[in-house]
Scaffold this motif. Structure first.
Motif, PDB file in Angstrom:
ATOM      1  N   THR A  74      -5.806   4.663   6.176  1.00  0.00           N
ATOM      2  CA  THR A  74      -5.785   4.571   4.825  1.00  0.00           C
ATOM      3  C   THR A  74      -4.502   4.376   4.337  1.00  0.00           C
ATOM      4  OG1 THR A  74      -7.817   5.827   4.762  1.00  0.00           O
ATOM      5  CG2 THR A  74      -6.642   5.770   2.603  1.00  0.00           C
ATOM      6  N   ILE A  75      -4.237   3.418   3.407  1.00  0.00           N
ATOM      7  CA  ILE A  75      -2.752   3.048   2.808  1.00  0.00           C
ATOM      8  C   ILE A  75      -2.932   2.903   1.277  1.00  0.00           C
ATOM      9  CG2 ILE A  75      -1.125   1.410   2.807  1.00  0.00           C
ATOM     10  CD1 ILE A  75      -2.089   0.464   5.553  1.00  0.00           C
ATOM     11  N   ASN A  76      -1.979   3.640   0.649  1.00  0.00           N
ATOM     12  CA  ASN A  76      -1.804   3.577  -0.787  1.00  0.00           C
ATOM     13  C   ASN A  76      -0.775   2.454  -0.750  1.00  0.00           C
ATOM     14  OD1 ASN A  76      -1.233   3.698  -3.410  1.00  0.00           O
ATOM     15  ND2 ASN A  76      -0.746   5.872  -3.501  1.00  0.00           N
ATOM     16  N   HIS A  77      -1.419   1.126  -1.149  1.00  0.00           N
ATOM     17  CA  HIS A  77      -0.523  -0.061  -1.044  1.00  0.00           C
ATOM     18  C   HIS A  77      -0.053  -0.485  -2.487  1.00  0.00           C
ATOM     19  CE1 HIS A  77      -3.704  -3.121  -2.065  1.00  0.00           C
ATOM     20  NE2 HIS A  77      -4.498  -2.281  -1.011  1.00  0.00           N
ATOM     21  N   GLU A  78       1.068  -1.224  -2.388  1.00  0.00           N
ATOM     22  CA  GLU A  78       1.525  -1.986  -3.636  1.00  0.00           C
ATOM     23  C   GLU A  78       0.655  -3.203  -3.699  1.00  0.00           C
ATOM     24  OE1 GLU A  78       5.588  -2.652  -2.519  1.00  0.00           O
ATOM     25  OE2 GLU A  78       5.951  -0.580  -2.583  1.00  0.00           O
ATOM     26  N   PRO A  79       0.755  -3.711  -4.856  1.00  0.00           N
ATOM     27  CA  PRO A  79      -0.268  -5.067  -5.134  1.00  0.00           C
ATOM     28  C   PRO A  79       0.277  -6.047  -3.965  1.00  0.00           C
ATOM     29  CG  PRO A  79       0.902  -4.650  -7.058  1.00  0.00           C
ATOM     30  CD  PRO A  79       1.561  -3.637  -6.065  1.00  0.00           C
ATOM     31  N   ILE A  80      -0.911  -6.877  -3.411  1.00  0.00           N
ATOM     32  CA  ILE A  80      -0.760  -7.759  -2.376  1.00  0.00           C
ATOM     33  C   ILE A  80      -1.129  -9.175  -3.134  1.00  0.00           C
ATOM     34  CG2 ILE A  80      -1.558  -8.489  -0.336  1.00  0.00           C
ATOM     35  CD1 ILE A  80      -2.221  -5.666   0.564  1.00  0.00           C
ATOM     36  N   ARG A  81      -0.034  -9.798  -3.690  1.00  0.00           N
ATOM     37  CA  ARG A  81      -0.294 -10.805  -4.479  1.00  0.00           C
ATOM     38  C   ARG A  81      -0.754 -12.173  -3.846  1.00  0.00           C
ATOM     39  NH1 ARG A  81       3.459  -7.860  -6.788  1.00  0.00           N
ATOM     40  NH2 ARG A  81       3.506  -7.724  -9.057  1.00  0.00           N
ATOM     41  N   SER A  82      -0.490 -12.344  -2.469  1.00  0.00           N
ATOM     42  CA  SER A  82      -0.950 -13.549  -1.741  1.00  0.00           C
ATOM     43  C   SER A  82      -2.523 -13.662  -1.713  1.00  0.00           C
ATOM     44  CB  SER A  82      -0.355 -13.655  -0.307  1.00  0.00           C
ATOM     45  OG  SER A  82      -0.622 -12.586   0.357  1.00  0.00           O
ATOM     46  N   TRP A  85      -5.073  -8.831  -4.599  1.00  0.00           N
ATOM     47  CA  TRP A  85      -5.288  -7.596  -4.797  1.00  0.00           C
ATOM     48  C   TRP A  85      -4.140  -6.697  -5.509  1.00  0.00           C
ATOM     49  CZ3 TRP A  85      -6.763  -5.778   1.098  1.00  0.00           C
ATOM     50  CH2 TRP A  85      -7.911  -6.433   1.406  1.00  0.00           C
ATOM     51  N   PRO A  86      -4.815  -5.906  -6.442  1.00  0.00           N
ATOM     52  CA  PRO A  86      -3.876  -4.860  -7.142  1.00  0.00           C
ATOM     53  C   PRO A  86      -3.502  -3.614  -6.160  1.00  0.00           C
ATOM     54  CG  PRO A  86      -6.105  -4.375  -7.984  1.00  0.00           C
ATOM     55  CD  PRO A  86      -6.104  -5.735  -6.983  1.00  0.00           C
ATOM     56  N   ALA A  87      -2.527  -2.900  -6.770  1.00  0.00           N
ATOM     57  CA  ALA A  87      -2.072  -1.889  -6.057  1.00  0.00           C
ATOM     58  C   ALA A  87      -3.453  -0.904  -5.855  1.00  0.00           C
ATOM     59  CB  ALA A  87      -0.730  -1.047  -6.726  1.00  0.00           C
ATOM     60  N   MET A  88      -3.638  -0.226  -4.918  1.00  0.00           N
ATOM     61  CA  MET A  88      -4.736   0.637  -4.883  1.00  0.00           C
ATOM     62  C   MET A  88      -4.730   1.420  -3.379  1.00  0.00           C
ATOM     63  SD  MET A  88      -8.034  -1.735  -3.823  1.00  0.00           S
ATOM     64  CE  MET A  88      -7.479  -3.459  -4.381  1.00  0.00           C
TER      65      MET A  88
END
Length: 127
Positions: A74-82, A85-88
């Protein structure tokens, strides 16, 4: 008087017919839109399955949970624009190599393969 009734009936019939469609609103077999997850047919007639349309991306975030029993991170990730996906915070399937490197609280960069909207972490790196 009869003429007026016939005219009203005729006008009502025409207006009613104008409001009706000859074809249903949705086709029986909806066509896939470009870049949709539905299978498409190539020029040579071969079809491609949605599972074959995998995308790769990379992201950054903090590991909040690791579950080797079910191979997830489980990862609290930054936005993945490519991939839009927003940050979540998300639970991902993870490769055995990624699971070995994962520890809760680590700030990481990670490689991701996305199929049918679900991602799998294929590698992680310290960030």
């Amino acid at each position: 008087m009869k003429r007026r009734i016939i005219l009203m009936f005729g006008l009502t019939t025409v207006l009613t017919a104008c409001g009706q469609r000859a074809e249903p609103e949705t086709p029986a077999m909806p066509m896939a839109e470009p870049r949709s997850p539905r299978a498409s047919v190539a020029v040579d007639g071969a079809s491609s399955s949605p599972a074959a349309e995998a995308k790769t991306a990379d992201g950054a975030g903090v590991i909040t949970a690791v579950d080797p029993a079910v191979s997830t991170i489980t990862i609290n990730h930054e936005p993945i624009r490519s991939i839009g996906w927003p940050a979540m915070t998300m639970k991902f399937k993870a490769s055995p190599a990624a699971l070995q490197e994962a520890a809760v609280g680590d700030r990481i960069q990670f490689d991701l393969t996305v199929r049918d909207g679900a991602g799998e972490v294929t590698a992680i790196y310290p960030h």
